[in-house]
Every structure is written in C-alpha cells, then in structure tokens.
Design a protein around this motif. Structure first.
Motif, PDB file in Angstrom:
ATOM      1  N   ILE A 109      46.336  37.353  43.756  1.00 51.76           N
ATOM      2  CA  ILE A 109      46.498  38.745  43.208  1.00 51.76           C
ATOM      3  C   ILE A 109      45.868  38.664  42.053  1.00 51.76           C
ATOM      4  O   ILE A 109      45.926  37.743  41.085  1.00 51.76           O
ATOM      5  CB  ILE A 109      48.073  39.116  43.058  1.00 51.76           C
ATOM      6  N   PRO A 110      44.804  39.618  41.782  1.00 58.47           N
ATOM      7  CA  PRO A 110      44.406  39.867  40.267  1.00 58.47           C
ATOM      8  C   PRO A 110      45.507  39.820  39.206  1.00 58.47           C
ATOM      9  O   PRO A 110      46.444  40.442  39.424  1.00 58.47           O
ATOM     10  CB  PRO A 110      43.581  41.162  40.447  1.00 58.47           C
ATOM     11  N   MET A 111      45.267  39.091  38.017  1.00 58.10           N
ATOM     12  CA  MET A 111      46.377  38.868  37.359  1.00 58.10           C
ATOM     13  C   MET A 111      46.035  38.905  35.917  1.00 58.10           C
ATOM     14  O   MET A 111      44.884  38.922  35.489  1.00 58.10           O
ATOM     15  CB  MET A 111      46.574  37.320  37.489  1.00 58.10           C
ATOM     16  N   VAL A 112      46.971  39.529  35.188  1.00 63.08           N
ATOM     17  CA  VAL A 112      46.798  39.669  33.890  1.00 63.08           C
ATOM     18  C   VAL A 112      47.996  38.841  33.038  1.00 63.08           C
ATOM     19  O   VAL A 112      49.025  38.836  33.382  1.00 63.08           O
ATOM     20  CB  VAL A 112      46.992  41.134  33.272  1.00 63.08           C
ATOM     21  N   ILE A 113      47.738  37.883  32.181  1.00 63.18           N
ATOM     22  CA  ILE A 113      48.697  37.388  31.551  1.00 63.18           C
ATOM     23  C   ILE A 113      48.938  37.669  30.218  1.00 63.18           C
ATOM     24  O   ILE A 113      48.144  37.948  29.282  1.00 63.18           O
ATOM     25  CB  ILE A 113      48.321  35.686  31.136  1.00 63.18           C
ATOM     26  N   VAL A 114      50.475  38.133  30.132  1.00 63.37           N
ATOM     27  CA  VAL A 114      50.791  38.483  28.547  1.00 63.37           C
ATOM     28  C   VAL A 114      51.426  37.662  27.745  1.00 63.37           C
ATOM     29  O   VAL A 114      52.508  36.983  28.134  1.00 63.37           O
ATOM     30  CB  VAL A 114      51.927  39.721  28.895  1.00 63.37           C
ATOM     31  N   LEU A 115      50.904  37.313  26.867  1.00 63.92           N
ATOM     32  CA  LEU A 115      51.311  35.903  25.929  1.00 63.92           C
ATOM     33  C   LEU A 115      52.144  36.315  25.051  1.00 63.92           C
ATOM     34  O   LEU A 115      51.948  36.956  23.912  1.00 63.92           O
ATOM     35  CB  LEU A 115      50.121  35.187  25.318  1.00 63.92           C
ATOM     36  N   GLU A 118      39.994  31.185  30.018  1.00 60.75           N
ATOM     37  CA  GLU A 118      38.921  30.310  30.553  1.00 60.75           C
ATOM     38  C   GLU A 118      39.389  29.515  31.734  1.00 60.75           C
ATOM     39  O   GLU A 118      38.975  29.160  32.902  1.00 60.75           O
ATOM     40  CB  GLU A 118      38.182  29.684  29.447  1.00 60.75           C
ATOM     41  N   ALA A 119      40.642  28.794  31.304  1.00 65.91           N
ATOM     42  CA  ALA A 119      41.065  27.907  32.396  1.00 65.91           C
ATOM     43  C   ALA A 119      41.757  28.538  33.355  1.00 65.91           C
ATOM     44  O   ALA A 119      41.879  28.004  34.471  1.00 65.91           O
ATOM     45  CB  ALA A 119      42.194  27.114  31.551  1.00 65.91           C
ATOM     46  N   LEU A 120      42.482  29.985  33.241  1.00 63.36           N
ATOM     47  CA  LEU A 120      43.103  30.406  34.650  1.00 63.36           C
ATOM     48  C   LEU A 120      42.145  31.462  35.118  1.00 63.36           C
ATOM     49  O   LEU A 120      42.640  32.065  36.256  1.00 63.36           O
ATOM     50  CB  LEU A 120      44.146  31.133  33.742  1.00 63.36           C
ATOM     51  N   GLY A 121      41.155  31.993  34.418  1.00 60.97           N
ATOM     52  CA  GLY A 121      40.193  32.767  35.117  1.00 60.97           C
ATOM     53  C   GLY A 121      40.866  34.343  35.370  1.00 60.97           C
ATOM     54  O   GLY A 121      40.431  35.014  36.217  1.00 60.97           O
ATOM     55  N   CYS A 122      41.522  34.466  34.247  1.00 60.78           N
ATOM     56  CA  CYS A 122      42.100  36.120  34.092  1.00 60.78           C
ATOM     57  C   CYS A 122      42.310  36.328  32.580  1.00 60.78           C
ATOM     58  O   CYS A 122      42.223  35.541  31.826  1.00 60.78           O
ATOM     59  CB  CYS A 122      43.303  36.002  35.098  1.00 60.78           C
ATOM     60  N   ALA A 172      41.533  44.366  35.447  1.00 66.18           N
ATOM     61  CA  ALA A 172      41.610  43.568  36.748  1.00 66.18           C
ATOM     62  C   ALA A 172      41.779  44.283  37.844  1.00 66.18           C
ATOM     63  O   ALA A 172      41.365  43.727  38.950  1.00 66.18           O
ATOM     64  CB  ALA A 172      43.291  42.598  36.414  1.00 66.18           C
ATOM     65  N   TYR A 173      42.243  45.395  37.892  1.00 66.21           N
ATOM     66  CA  TYR A 173      42.510  46.153  39.243  1.00 66.21           C
ATOM     67  C   TYR A 173      40.843  46.519  39.500  1.00 66.21           C
ATOM     68  O   TYR A 173      40.514  46.288  40.867  1.00 66.21           O
ATOM     69  CB  TYR A 173      43.166  47.425  38.973  1.00 66.21           C
ATOM     70  N   PRO A 219      42.755  35.089  40.088  1.00 62.38           N
ATOM     71  CA  PRO A 219      42.880  34.139  39.364  1.00 62.38           C
ATOM     72  C   PRO A 219      42.275  32.732  39.686  1.00 62.38           C
ATOM     73  O   PRO A 219      42.293  32.484  40.912  1.00 62.38           O
ATOM     74  CB  PRO A 219      44.261  34.156  38.777  1.00 62.38           C
ATOM     75  N   ARG A 220      41.917  31.902  38.947  1.00 64.52           N
ATOM     76  CA  ARG A 220      41.451  30.627  39.295  1.00 64.52           C
ATOM     77  C   ARG A 220      42.659  29.719  39.827  1.00 64.52           C
ATOM     78  O   ARG A 220      43.594  29.672  39.080  1.00 64.52           O
ATOM     79  CB  ARG A 220      40.686  29.860  38.223  1.00 64.52           C
ATOM     80  N   PHE A 221      42.522  29.030  40.853  1.00 63.05           N
ATOM     81  CA  PHE A 221      43.549  28.209  41.465  1.00 63.05           C
ATOM     82  C   PHE A 221      43.824  27.056  40.505  1.00 63.05           C
ATOM     83  O   PHE A 221      42.761  26.309  40.197  1.00 63.05           O
ATOM     84  CB  PHE A 221      43.632  27.668  42.885  1.00 63.05           C
ATOM     85  N   LEU A 222      44.986  26.603  40.125  1.00 57.93           N
ATOM     86  CA  LEU A 222      45.063  25.135  39.715  1.00 57.93           C
ATOM     87  C   LEU A 222      45.024  24.153  40.652  1.00 57.93           C
ATOM     88  O   LEU A 222      45.533  24.326  41.832  1.00 57.93           O
ATOM     89  CB  LEU A 222      46.403  25.058  38.908  1.00 57.93           C
ATOM     90  N   THR A 223      43.956  23.216  40.636  1.00 59.30           N
ATOM     91  CA  THR A 223      44.004  22.071  41.490  1.00 59.30           C
ATOM     92  C   THR A 223      44.984  21.070  41.484  1.00 59.30           C
ATOM     93  O   THR A 223      45.418  20.627  40.343  1.00 59.30           O
ATOM     94  CB  THR A 223      42.553  21.433  41.336  1.00 59.30           C
ATOM     95  N   TYR A 224      45.245  20.398  42.793  1.00 56.35           N
ATOM     96  CA  TYR A 224      46.540  19.497  42.640  1.00 56.35           C
ATOM     97  C   TYR A 224      46.206  18.129  42.831  1.00 56.35           C
ATOM     98  O   TYR A 224      46.906  17.449  43.499  1.00 56.35           O
ATOM     99  CB  TYR A 224      47.551  19.923  43.459  1.00 56.35           C
TER     100      TYR A 224
END
Length: 721
Positions: A111-117, A137-141, A164-165, A171-176
């Motif tokens: 889902i397109p994402m916005v992070i509220v810090l 940059e790390a999370l792509g949003c 974002a809409y 967002p960028r997936f975190l790789t595991y």
C-alpha cells in the motif's frame, strides 16, 4: 475520495494525530486498548481530494494474536475492490526500531505509505536526531516530522497523503536475507493462484510464520506444498521460520535506524529521568503505598477541599435560591400546588441533586486527566498487574478497571484487549465493581452525611471495588467455562512528560458534559416519574408536596423492602426504591433520594446529605454505608449492561454476570451491616448475624474449595437419586 489507514504502535501518538487531522475528540491515553474499534473522520484541510482517515487500534504486529491486531489487519488487507488507498504509519521517533518492525509488515502489503515521525521533540530530549531524508530513502516513501500534541507538522500530512495517492508507488520492501527471500519466491509461486496478486508476498511471509488465519484461507494441498518448501529451508538453515522472520525484521529495522539516527550532544536523557522516577513510583514495595497515597490526595482535594466548595455553594445556595424564586413566582401567578411541586421538588430538586456534585466530579476528572497525561496511570496498571496475576486474573484486567473510574461503558468495551475469551469474560463481569463517576456523588453524600467528608472513607470504596475484582478472579474460575489461564501482560511504559493543557481540558470537558447531559435528560425524566409516583395515590389523588405515605411509590417500596431487611436499609422503603431506580442510571439513585427525602427537610431542603441524617438519624451511618456498598457492587446501569451483553455475546452469560454481581453486593452489604450493627449498634446474635456468618462461610468456601460448583452438583445428583 482517498481512504487512508492510520496505523501505529500503542503510545506512538496515533489518536492524537488523528484528532489534530480531523478535529475529532477521540479519547487518547497512555495504555493499549484506548482504540479498540476503528474510528474515522475527514481531514479538515485536504489539498485536493477529500481524505477519509480511519484510525486503527494501536498494535505491535499484523499477527492475529489480539482483537486489535485482527481489526487492523482485516482493514489493511481489505478486498480486491475495497482496501485503503494510503497507509499513514505513525512512528515514535524516540523508539524508532519498534515502529519500524510494524512498518515493515505494512510495507509487505504494497500500500502506498506516508510515515509520520511523531514525538521528534521527545527523541531530541532523549539524545536522538532522526534524519527524515535518510529514512525516506531507505523505506521508499515520504516522511513527515511531527509533534502531534502541539499540532506541529500535522498540516503537512494531508499533502503527503495526496502525493502518495497520486504517485501510486508502493514502499520499498525490507529484505530478509537470501535464504528467506528464496523461500518467499518459491512459496509465492505455489500460492499465486489462490490469493490476490497484491498480497502474494505478504501471504508467503505469513505462511513461513505459521499464521493460522492465512492457512485457513488456503486449500490443504496448497498449504502442504508450501510447508514442504518451508520445512526444507528450515532444515537447511537450522532454525524455524517464525524465529527467522522475526530476527530478519529486527535486523532490517536496526539497520535502517542506524542509518537514519544520530546522537545529539548535550541533550537531556528524558528516558533516563523517567527511569529514575520509576525506581520510586513503581518500586516493588513502595509502588502500591505511593499509589494509595496519590489517590488519597486526589480524593482529599476533590471531596474535602476545592471540589466540595463548589458543591456546597450549588447545594446550599444556588439550588435552594432557584427553587425559592421559581416557587414564589409560580405562587404569585396562582399556579396549582401540584405543578409547583412537580417543577420545584421533582424537576429542580431531582436534577439539582445530581448537578450539585459537578464541581467535585470536575476536580476529580481534572486530576485523573493530569495523571494520565503525565504517564502515571499506565504505571498504575503496571503496579496492580502483579497483584491481579496472583489472583488468577489477566494483567490486562487492570486497564478496564482503571478506566472504570470514569465510566463503566468504555471500561467494559476496553476488555476487548484481553486475548483469552475466558479471561475477557471475567473482566467484563467484574469491571463495574469499580465506582464510576456516576457513583461518586452517592459516595460523597453518604460520606458527607455520616463520615465528615473523609477522603479515606471515599478511597476505601475504590479499594473495595479492587478487592471484589480480585476475589471474583478466584471465585469465577471455579465455574467451568467461565475463565481461562491468566495471560502475560506486556505494556510499554511511556516516558514521563508534562501534561498538555488542551488535552487535559478536552478530557475534563468531555466527561463532565456527559455527566451534565445525563442529569438534564435521563435523570430529569426519572426524577419527574419518581415525583409523580411519590405524590399521587393509585386513584391519582394528589397528596401534597410534603407527603409520600399512601403514594404509589410507597406501596411499591413497601412491597420490595423486605428483601433488604438483612442489609439494614429495608427499614427505609425510600432506599429500596432508590436502589431499583439506580439500575437505569446510577445518578438516578441520588435524584430519587433527593425527591423522596427532600420534602422532609425545612426551607433549606432538598440537600440530600442533610436529608439523610434527618431521616436516618446520626446513628444511621451503618445503614447508609450498607446501602452504599450494595449500590456500588450490584448490577450497573442499563448502558453498561448493554455493553456487557455485547462483549459476553449472549443474554445467558449476561444474566449470570448480573446475578453474580447482585449476589456479591447483597452478601457484602449484609455482612457489613450485621457486624456494624452488632459492634456499634444494638444488634445481637439473631437471624441477621447468622445469615451474615453463612454468607462469609459461602464466600470462603468458594475461595478455598478446589471445585465447589462440581461438589454442589454431585451432592444434588446424589440427593435426586
């Protein structure tokens, strides 16, 4: 229209941000479970499209371990035609790694994402500075810095959601790690035709985590093929999938945090200060006495000093003056005596008896709101958790009990945070033992009339509520199918911070207004009905404003008053009627007492405390206290009963809960009165004291015996044979 899901950890300030965005006044708090259902509202100043924000319960993960997690997860997954357009993830900047753990799971849904810090000010005081550009940059949003309680940065959120809409970029997936990512790809191929395209990766990860709900949605052969792949990976790596995913998420979160966070020199370590304060306030030995001392101070100020000054003025000056003026005006205009009685005694006297205690209620709410804002009330849950667990109760039972000081309805609803359904049942059945704000005026009147407005006696009523919850934890688990094993209670303690005046004011106004609205509607209507029943005979003959003998209500009271003879207040039919009227709303009880006793007092009349002393005499303290105890513990008001029915799921369980509460109230009230009368009054060893001893024996039996219910059933079956 854009639909945005607001999601975050408990205590991340999610509901505060929601209130600022939408202008709503949803309750905020420093404990989990404040939001148990999703709430929604439109952003007040949207840049282009209207934005509907759905506030989801605070959670730590998207695993379906708790009702809040299920509510949030179901909404985020949605359906192919109906799912949120944007996810707004509120992250506590001072605890970034924890927030990133949840964020990584939301990112997997695409889902397109916005992070509220949020709480960047708290982070800086703790010696941390989060770089939003590196985080973005790390999370792509997009990342928006915010201090929700001060409304700083919240205006930027709407524009970020719109971008974002419009961008539709996930967002960028975190790789595991290579092992997990290879397994995810292979499992995704197996389930691709069975799940929606947009949740294939998320479902594959959940299968590796042995997620029951995902497994139930897939065919058994598909699950078997997926687990063959997962088992192969687990054997190769030498670890189970659940542990591997959790470790990988934390490692990825830690790597992002390390890249985005720098230490700020010269900052005050707020968390360290909180730790030093907590060494005293939640000390294993000192914590409980300090809690009792704080609550004693709260009730002392509310009941004996500031609060009571306002209440005395309303009760002694304002209400009598209004009554006198209106009565004089109506008399001068030759209004009938019956109508004067209805308005002056029934309406103004009944509602005024409740409104008169508003100043004390306001002061109490003010102190409780400050304590919650500061972060102390969550410590109360921590302090009481150790005690509750020893009595077989879930630690999460503490939170509804504390909320119950304000109102029983949200307290009962707050039990949804308890995962185990059996433990949730016992919390629903016992939460209303805590005196709510509607019961405070009753306590105040009795304590003012007979116990010199003692804050200690007032506090003892709250401790009695806690004691009955604890004892019920032991007793109710003896009933098969009622309770389960206590679940561990994990709650993060927020950092202490100064209370925010707008939040405190909003909390006090909201709760006080709710109290006033009840007095102006339901209580007023009930007071009128009580006045009519107490002023007319069955043949509708008016008895006069100072006469109740022979009234319809007197006959009803006399018909039921024998029930309460062992409790002492069966001698006073007015108390029996008041107890019944209190089932509609506890405030009714005081209004009923005011209407029925008001006319027995002189020109300063309708002062409930004076009326009680006048009716019962100075030695009526034991009787009045037995009346108080019964009404504090018995079945709650209709609104709380409705909430109990909703949470318990059936009228059968609800009736059991109500019978249990009434039985406990009756027994405790009888025990108190009979021993009070024996020790301080003129009582002797008659049937009353033997009944009280029998009740004590019954309570001890249910507490001590391993299977009292089974033993009673077996004995009944033997006698039947």
């Amino acid at each position: 229209m854009i639909t945005a899901a607001l999601i975050g950890n408990p205590n991340a300030g999610k509901t505060t941000v929601f209130n600022k965005l939408t202008g709503s006044i949803q309750q905020t708090g420093n404990w989990p479970g404040v939001t148990v259902e999703r709430k929604q509202g439109f952003i007040r100043r949207s840049p282009k499209d209207r934005i509907l924000v759905v506030d989801l319960p605070g959670i730590y993960s998207l695993s379906p371990y708790s009702p809040e997690e299920i509510v949030s997860r179901d909404f985020l997954i949605g359906t192919s035609d109906d799912k949120p357009d944007v996810a707004i993830c509120v992250v506590d900047a001072s605890n970034l790694e924890r927030g990133l753990y949840l964020l990584s799971q939301v990112a997997d849904l695409g889902i397109p994402m916005v992070i509220v810090l949020n709480m960047v000010d708290v982070a800086e005081k703790s010696g941390m500075k989060v770089d939003p550009s590196k985080l973005s940059e790390a999370l792509g949003c997009e990342v928006v810095e915010c201090v929700g309680v001060r409304n700083q940065g919240t205006d930027d959120i709407a524009e970020a959601v719109q971008r974002a809409y419009d961008g539709k970029e996930a967002p960028r997936f975190l790789t595991y790690g290579s092992d997990i990512e290879e397994c995810v790809d292979r499992v995704s191929d197996v389930i691709r035709n069975c799940v929606r395209d947009d949740v294939v990766r998320w479902a594959a990860l959940k299968l590796i985590e042995r997620d029951d709900m995902v497994m139930q949605d897939l065919d058994a052969d598909v699950v078997a093929k997926a687990f063959a792949i997962i088992d192969e990976m687990e054997k190769r790596v030498g670890d189970d999938g659940v542990q591997m995913i959790a470790t990988a998420r934390y490692d990825s979160s830690a790597a992002v945090e390390k890249a985005a966070v720098t230490k700020v020199g010269g900052a005050v370590a707020g968390s360290s200060l909180s730790d030093r304060i907590d060494r005293i306030l939640i000390h294993r030995v000192l914590g409980l006495p300090i809690f009792i001392a704080i609550m004693y101070l709260v009730y002392f100020v509310s009941i004996q000093t500031i609060g009571t000054m306002g209440s005395d003025y309303i009760n002694d000056e304002a209400v009598p003056w209004i009554q006198e003026e209106i009565a004089s005006w109506m008399t001068d205009n030759e209004v009938s005596e019956a109508l004067i009685g209805l308005v002056v005694t029934g309406m103004i006297g009944g509602a005024g008896a409740v409104i008169g205690f508003l100043p004390q209620i306001v002061v109490l709410f003010l102190f409780l709101a400050i304590l919650e804002e500061v972060g102390y009330m969550s410590r109360v849950a921590y302090i009481l958790d150790r005690i509750f667990c020893r009595f077989g109760l879930s630690g999460k039972t503490v939170i509804p009990a504390v909320i119950g000081i304000g109102c029983g309805v949200p307290a009962v609803m707050g039990t949804r945070t308890i995962e185990d359904p059996m433990n949730r049942n016992v919390a629903v059945m016992t939460t209303t033992f805590m005196p709510c704000s509607a019961k405070l005026p009753i306590i105040t009147v009795i304590v003012a009339a007979f116990f010199h407005e003692s804050a200690a006696v007032t506090l003892s009523m709250y401790l009695l509520g806690i004691a009955m919850i604890l004892i019920s934890g032991i007793v109710l688990k003896k009933f098969k199918g009622v309770v389960g094993k206590p679940a561990p209670f994990i709650m993060e303690l927020p950092v202490y911070h100064a209370p925010t005046p707008p939040n405190v004011a909003r909390s006090v106004i909201e709760k006080s207004w709710s109290f006033v609205k009840k007095a102006g509607t339901l209580i007023l209507l009930s007071a009128v009905i009580i006045w009519l029943l107490s002023s007319y005979t069955w043949g509708f003959e008016y008895l006069g404003d100072s006469e109740t003998a022979g009234s319809m209500l007197a006959d009803i009271g006399h018909a039921v008053t024998w029930i309460f003879i062992p409790n002492g207040f069966g001698q006073v039919w007015e108390f029996s009627v008041a107890s019944i009227s209190g089932l509609m709303a506890k405030e009714n009880l005081l209004a009923t007492v005011a209407v029925l006793f008001g006319s027995s007092v002189d020109g300063e009349g309708l002062i409930a405390a004076d009326a009680l002393v006048d009716a019962l005499g100075p030695n009526g303290a034991g009787l009045a206290m037995a009346f108080l105890i019964f009404n504090l513990l018995c079945a709650p008001c209709f609104a709380a009963i409705g909430a109990m029915r909703s949470e318990l799921g059936s009228w059968k369980k609800t009736c059991f809960a109500l019978l249990y509460q009434c039985a406990v109230a009756y027994m405790v009230s009888t025990i108190f009165y009979q021993f009070w009368y024996l020790i301080w009054g003129e009582g002797s060893f008659d049937y009353g004291i033997f009944l009280a001893i029998a009740f004590i024996g019954l309570l001890v039996y249910f507490v001590a015996a391993k299977d009292p219910v089974g033993a009673i059933k077996r004995r009944a079956n033997l006698e039947a044979d």
